[in-house]
Design an enzyme around this catalytic site. Structure first.
Site, mmCIF file in Angstrom:
data_model
loop_
_atom_site.group_PDB
_atom_site.id
_atom_site.type_symbol
_atom_site.label_atom_id
_atom_site.label_comp_id
_atom_site.label_asym_id
_atom_site.label_seq_id
_atom_site.Cartn_x
_atom_site.Cartn_y
_atom_site.Cartn_z
ATOM 1 N N ASN A 19 0.698 -1.194 0.073
ATOM 2 C CA ASN A 19 -0.045 0.129 -0.042
ATOM 3 C C ASN A 19 0.925 1.022 -0.015
ATOM 4 O O ASN A 19 0.350 2.330 -0.473
ATOM 5 C CB ASN A 19 -0.789 -0.029 1.170
ATOM 6 C CG ASN A 19 -2.052 -0.868 1.077
ATOM 7 O OD1 ASN A 19 -2.991 -0.622 -0.023
ATOM 8 N ND2 ASN A 19 -2.496 -1.879 1.898
ATOM 9 N N MET A 95 2.903 -2.824 11.991
ATOM 10 C CA MET A 95 2.335 -3.993 12.871
ATOM 11 C C MET A 95 2.880 -3.939 14.283
ATOM 12 O O MET A 95 3.260 -4.409 14.995
ATOM 13 C CB MET A 95 2.865 -5.498 12.404
ATOM 14 C CG MET A 95 2.638 -5.762 10.922
ATOM 15 S SD MET A 95 0.667 -5.602 10.582
ATOM 16 C CE MET A 95 0.131 -6.873 11.547
ATOM 17 N N HIS A 114 -7.468 -0.724 6.754
ATOM 18 C CA HIS A 114 -7.878 -1.838 7.550
ATOM 19 C C HIS A 114 -8.469 -2.920 6.452
ATOM 20 O O HIS A 114 -9.517 -2.369 5.926
ATOM 21 C CB HIS A 114 -8.673 -1.813 8.865
ATOM 22 C CG HIS A 114 -9.035 -3.073 9.405
ATOM 23 N ND1 HIS A 114 -8.140 -3.714 10.287
ATOM 24 C CD2 HIS A 114 -10.263 -3.768 9.754
ATOM 25 C CE1 HIS A 114 -8.537 -4.673 11.061
ATOM 26 N NE2 HIS A 114 -9.828 -4.912 10.324
ATOM 27 N N GLU A 179 -7.654 -2.139 -1.772
ATOM 28 C CA GLU A 179 -6.761 -1.263 -0.943
ATOM 29 C C GLU A 179 -5.927 -0.325 -1.513
ATOM 30 O O GLU A 179 -5.650 0.785 -1.190
ATOM 31 C CB GLU A 179 -6.076 -2.260 0.030
ATOM 32 C CG GLU A 179 -6.651 -3.137 1.254
ATOM 33 C CD GLU A 179 -5.975 -4.022 1.777
ATOM 34 O OE1 GLU A 179 -4.655 -3.355 2.064
ATOM 35 O OE2 GLU A 179 -6.158 -5.018 2.341
#
Length: 216
Positions: A19, A95, A114, A179
């Site tokens: 992304n 993360m 998300h 995404e």
């Protein structure tokens, strides 16, 4: 007429940065209202760092294991963001759970993507959660970050059908396509001043793109 200054954006990653790459590529367009000024990772070996560097984006690695606690690590991130002159932060597969203090310090200036249609399926393993629940639509959400995990005001969502015979991998493959188109679109709205927070909700001054569901 003076050209409006672009909003300075930093991206936080932990892995491949798929992304992140989508945001970097979108920002190459002279009409895009944001510029990527830093890609930061908590893992010096993250593939996304080399991908960002290859695109000419400044990078920085801060190993979270080198800090005594989350607050100290987050303070180092904050210092790096401010040194880069970042005005907005995009989490793209980062993360690490950020401390409340860090999140509050960047309130209204930090976005996350998300892999579910929030408020459904928070946390991890979202595609398996969706399949177990038997939903017919799944997707992804771009939202402002708040201290509660995966709970901030929604900027935009994109949906995909859940097909007969799907497994988590096949469903994830369709979601990631969305995404990569949704995150740049949502960032453009926020950086361009067309999406704003109002009493805890996102108000959008734009016509939604086909296939993208906006919180109105």
């Amino acid at each position: 007429m003076a050209v409006p200054a672009k909003v300075r954006v930093a991206i936080l990653i932990s892995g491949r940065g798929s992304n992140m790459v989508a945001l970097v590529e979108a920002a190459r367009d002279p009409a895009f209202p944001a510029e990527i000024v830093l890609v930061l990772s908590n893992d010096s070996g993250a593939e996304g760092l080399s991908r960002a560097a290859a695109a000419g984006i400044p990078t920085k690695a801060l190993d979270h294991r080198s800090y005594p606690d989350r607050a100290t690590f987050d303070a180092a991130i904050d210092a790096a963001l401010r040194e880069a002159g970042a005005e907005l932060v995009c989490l793209a597969g980062f993360m690490r759970i950020l401390t409340d203090g860090f999140v509050e310090g960047w309130a209204g200036r930090m976005l996350n993507i998300h892999p579910s249609l929030l408020p459904l399926f928070k946390g991890t393993h979202t595609h398996a959660q969706a399949l177990a629940a038997g939903v017919r639509l799944h997707g992804c959400t771009v939202h402002f970050v708040v201290p509660e995990l995966d709970a901030g005001p929604i900027v935009a969502q994109a949906a995909v059908p859940v097909r007969q015979g799907d497994d988590p991998d096949s469903l994830a493959a369709r979601v990631i396509v969305q995404e990569r188109r949704l995150y740049p679109a949502a960032l453009a709205l926020v950086a361009g001043g067309k999406a704003r927070l109002d009493a805890g909700r996102v108000v959008i001054d734009a016509v939604p793109s086909e296939g993208v569901l906006f919180s109105l």
